[in-house]
Design a protein around this motif. Structure first.
Motif, PDB file in Angstrom:
ATOM      1  N   UNK A 157      18.761  27.244  49.264  1.00 32.26           N
ATOM      2  CA  UNK A 157      19.499  27.674  50.451  1.00 32.26           C
ATOM      3  C   UNK A 157      19.010  26.899  51.682  1.00 32.26           C
ATOM      4  N   UNK A 158      19.914  26.639  52.602  1.00 32.40           N
ATOM      5  CA  UNK A 158      19.550  25.959  53.849  1.00 32.40           C
ATOM      6  C   UNK A 158      18.845  26.956  54.758  1.00 32.40           C
ATOM      7  N   UNK A 159      17.662  26.590  55.230  1.00 26.81           N
ATOM      8  CA  UNK A 159      16.935  27.479  56.128  1.00 26.81           C
ATOM      9  C   UNK A 159      16.437  26.714  57.335  1.00 26.81           C
ATOM     10  N   UNK A 160      16.298  27.451  58.433  1.00 28.59           N
ATOM     11  CA  UNK A 160      15.712  26.873  59.640  1.00 28.59           C
ATOM     12  C   UNK A 160      14.212  27.117  59.608  1.00 28.59           C
ATOM     13  N   UNK A 170      13.575  30.803  61.909  1.00 27.21           N
ATOM     14  CA  UNK A 170      14.487  31.931  62.007  1.00 27.21           C
ATOM     15  C   UNK A 170      14.913  32.438  60.647  1.00 27.21           C
ATOM     16  N   UNK A 190      17.750  34.386  60.213  1.00 26.52           N
ATOM     17  CA  UNK A 190      19.203  34.534  60.199  1.00 26.52           C
ATOM     18  C   UNK A 190      19.840  33.333  59.514  1.00 26.52           C
ATOM     19  N   UNK A 191      20.793  33.560  58.633  1.00 28.89           N
ATOM     20  CA  UNK A 191      21.551  32.452  58.054  1.00 28.89           C
ATOM     21  C   UNK A 191      22.996  32.872  57.848  1.00 28.89           C
ATOM     22  N   UNK A 192      23.851  32.346  58.703  1.00 27.93           N
ATOM     23  CA  UNK A 192      25.272  32.684  58.597  1.00 27.93           C
ATOM     24  C   UNK A 192      26.068  31.450  59.029  1.00 27.93           C
ATOM     25  N   UNK A 193      25.710  30.317  58.409  1.00 26.98           N
ATOM     26  CA  UNK A 193      26.392  29.060  58.722  1.00 26.98           C
ATOM     27  C   UNK A 193      27.820  29.069  58.187  1.00 26.98           C
ATOM     28  N   UNK A 194      28.704  28.364  58.867  1.00 26.16           N
ATOM     29  CA  UNK A 194      30.040  28.140  58.319  1.00 26.16           C
ATOM     30  C   UNK A 194      29.921  27.162  57.150  1.00 26.16           C
TER      31      UNK A 194
END
Lengths: 185, 185
Positions: B157-160, B163, B165-169
């Motif tokens: 999964x893509x993570x920052x 943060x 929160x993960x709700x990328x388009x």
């Protein structure tokens, strides 16, 4: 870690012929950049538009998702759109962050516009202490020269390993830039 | 360097409650993923939709930009949308690439769905020799379990960095994934 905000500018930007124009609000620009900003921990997403009716449109979109019916339906979206701040000019965005002298202004462009700040150097800078950074994206064919000339730095154009074509959407370019600067490594 | 294609799946995907549904075509998904695919040197962008009328809509969008009036107006966009191949199912996308056994199928998800393939390992794999790779993105709340179970690998999964929160388009997620795999370093 420094405070990081993004801005999406609709004026002054270039059209295909290089003339300075004002572009229209695109609904998915509001959503996608807000979602990317929230995912990467940005404090604010400034939507910059000089026309009152266009700013009102953005406010309406945000209201629908932060206090309207969709806020209940998709709470994650509410957290993203709560970052949106609608302003008439880039100066207003700078003022909201403490004024021009209190902010580092970074611009982005698909073409090389100045001695570029590499993403590696930019990432290191963000990790240290310092002023808030405002990262500015343009709509249309990119930010007009006065915006670029007023910046403290221009991020390097985004390039792929094996291809010379570059025609990313601003939604894609913003996501990639934030990931390069603030993504997990 | 291996041949790399992407697919955007509209069925079978999950809705907010975890039910398997079919989502509607979004115009900017067609454009943005095509532009990202072209920028990062992908060979094909499969838009997967089981409904004939929805596939016809995508064909119409592509025609407008590849042979219609907009092809003249914005030639860069034409090059991107020329990558689009509209198919009824993921099996058809695999068949177009030589059949299931001739393709490595990688899925993406915002949540961990399997022992993940890290982006660093995936990037190294793409740099070598091997079968074509099809990287699959889901609309809605993500790919349904049968698609994930059929895959050879699931990208992390893509993570920052800072943060949770993960709700990328999907437009942002696809751009970030391609940049991590194929971007200039």
């Amino acid at each position: 870690m420094r405070r990081i905000a993004i801005a999406l500018v609709h004026h002054p930007v270039l059209d295909k012929e290089g003339a300075t124009v004002t572009t229209a609000i695109t609904n998915l620009d509001v959503h996608d950049l807000a979602r990317s900003a929230k995912t990467y921990g940005c404090s604010d997403y400034f939507v910059v538009h000089p026309i009152t009716a266009q700013r009102a449109l953005v406010e309406k979109i945000c209201e629908h998702w932060t206090v309207g019916s969709s806020a209940q339906r998709i709470p994650d979206r509410k957290l993203a759109l709560a970052l949106v701040r609608v302003v008439p000019s880039l100066d207003d965005a700078l003022a909201a962050l403490g004024g021009r002298d209190a902010v580092e202004l970074w611009v982005t462009a698909a073409r090389a516009v100045a001695p570029p700040l590499s993403f590696a150097d930019a990432r290191a800078r963000l990790g240290g202490e310092g002023k808030p950074v405002l990262i500015v994206f343009g709509t249309g064919w990119g930010l007009a020269k006065p915006v670029i000339d007023a910046a403290d730095a221009a991020l390097a154009p985004i390039r792929a390993q094996r291809h010379e074509y570059n025609h990313l959407s601003v939604r894609a370019a913003c996501a990639i830039a934030l990931d390069r600067l603030l993504g997990e490594r």
